[in-house]
Design a protein around this motif. Structure first.
Motif, PDB file in Angstrom:
ATOM      1  N   PRO A 217       0.941  -1.217  -0.046  1.00  0.00           N
ATOM      2  CA  PRO A 217       0.062   0.080   0.069  1.00  0.00           C
ATOM      3  C   PRO A 217       0.595   1.137  -0.065  1.00  0.00           C
ATOM      4  N   SER A 218       0.412   2.160  -0.680  1.00  0.00           N
ATOM      5  CA  SER A 218       0.833   3.466  -0.664  1.00  0.00           C
ATOM      6  C   SER A 218       0.422   4.616   0.031  1.00  0.00           C
ATOM      7  N   VAL A 219       0.816   5.652   0.273  1.00  0.00           N
ATOM      8  CA  VAL A 219       0.071   6.784   0.938  1.00  0.00           C
ATOM      9  C   VAL A 219      -1.019   7.324   0.297  1.00  0.00           C
ATOM     10  N   ASP A 220      -0.935   7.516  -1.352  1.00  0.00           N
ATOM     11  CA  ASP A 220      -1.684   7.855  -2.200  1.00  0.00           C
ATOM     12  C   ASP A 220      -3.016   6.962  -1.984  1.00  0.00           C
ATOM     13  N   GLU A 221      -2.720   5.672  -1.929  1.00  0.00           N
ATOM     14  CA  GLU A 221      -3.938   4.740  -1.900  1.00  0.00           C
ATOM     15  C   GLU A 221      -4.732   4.705  -0.499  1.00  0.00           C
ATOM     16  N   ALA A 222      -3.842   5.177   0.698  1.00  0.00           N
ATOM     17  CA  ALA A 222      -4.374   5.359   2.047  1.00  0.00           C
ATOM     18  C   ALA A 222      -5.350   6.584   2.142  1.00  0.00           C
ATOM     19  N   LEU A 223      -5.190   7.653   1.115  1.00  0.00           N
ATOM     20  CA  LEU A 223      -6.251   8.783   1.368  1.00  0.00           C
ATOM     21  C   LEU A 223      -7.411   8.390   1.280  1.00  0.00           C
ATOM     22  N   ALA A 224      -7.911   7.084   0.581  1.00  0.00           N
ATOM     23  CA  ALA A 224      -9.366   6.693   0.408  1.00  0.00           C
ATOM     24  C   ALA A 224      -9.807   6.074   1.731  1.00  0.00           C
TER      25      ALA A 224
END
Length: 254
Positions: A217-224
């Protein structure tokens, strides 16, 4: 900084683990474990086992978010004592003795999750033993979701952890010191073992799993998927540059 320990054992170890902040895990780990379970419709009417539940915080969160019947299992009676006192959404707790979860029959679970347990194990045989017991608990075709750190990220200081030392390369099973940030801002040091994520697929297949897939998982994915307040709480510079957590998902073979 505390003395370096070998495991989260005894009352003192359980209290130390309960005081760990785990911000990086709540950003890049646990929300993605729950997302992987939800993708398999693990919710109301389903049984989810948290193998290595510790003080129960993640199990409790999973029960509340997914609506599943969550059963916690751990090798530490002290951890289970803490969990019973605080993780009230969890339906039952079971002690793991001699590698077996007490009082849970074969094929009782619709899913199992296992978060940050394998780093405490010293040998591949020990890893295989855990996977074999988890396979015993699962009905055929049921999902197993595993959350681990990647020792290839050694030396980077993340928001709430650092794995090993800068510049070091760790072979499978090597001892590695992991630092975990406590809620008071200090650091807890623990001796763990380095298990590259590439080790798991062959062991999972030997234990009776198939369809093994990995996701980092990436930080960008974590936004959601992560808590918005947590996402906004810091820049997550290290997590953006090199995400340290890996989700491995497999299915119990027929």
């Amino acid at each position: 900084m505390s003395e370096e320990g070998t495991a989260w054992s005894g009352h003192e170890g359980a209290q130390a683990f309960a005081a760990v902040e785990a911000a990086t895990d709540w950003l890049l780990g646990y929300p993605f474990v729950l997302r992987a379970l939800a993708a398999d419709r693990i919710g109301a009417g389903k049984v989810l086992v948290d193998y290595g539940c510790g003080p129960g915080r993640v199990a409790d969160h999973a029960a509340r978010v997914l609506g599943a019947r969550v059963l916690g299992a751990d090798t530490s009676p002290e951890m289970l004592e803490l969990a019973r006192a605080s993780a009230t959404a969890v339906a039952e707790y079971h002690l793991v003795e001699n590698g077996r979860v007490t009082d849970l029959p074969d094929g009782c679970a619709d899913a199992v999750m296992c978060n940050h347990v394998l780093a405490s194990l010293p040998t591949e045989d020990a890893l295989l033993g855990v996977f074999t017991e988890i396979r015993r608990l699962l009905r055929p075709g049921a999902p197993f979701v595993l959350l681990t750190t990647d020792p290839a990220c050694a030396g980077t200081e993340y928001a709430s952890l650092r794995i090993g030392e800068p510049g070091e390369v760790y072979a499978p099973g090597d001892e590695v010191t992991v630092r975990l940030r406590r809620t008071d801002g200090s650091w807890q040091r623990m001796r763990n073992h380095a298990w590259p994520v590439t080790v798991y697929p062959a062991l999972l297949e030997r234990a009776g799993f198939r369809d093994v897939v990995r996701h980092r998982p990436s930080v960008d994915e974590a936004l959601a998927v992560a808590d918005p307040d947590l996402v906004a709480s810091r820049p997550w510079s290290a997590e953006r540059a090199g995400p340290p957590l890996v989700i491995t998902k497999a299915r119990a073979a027929p």
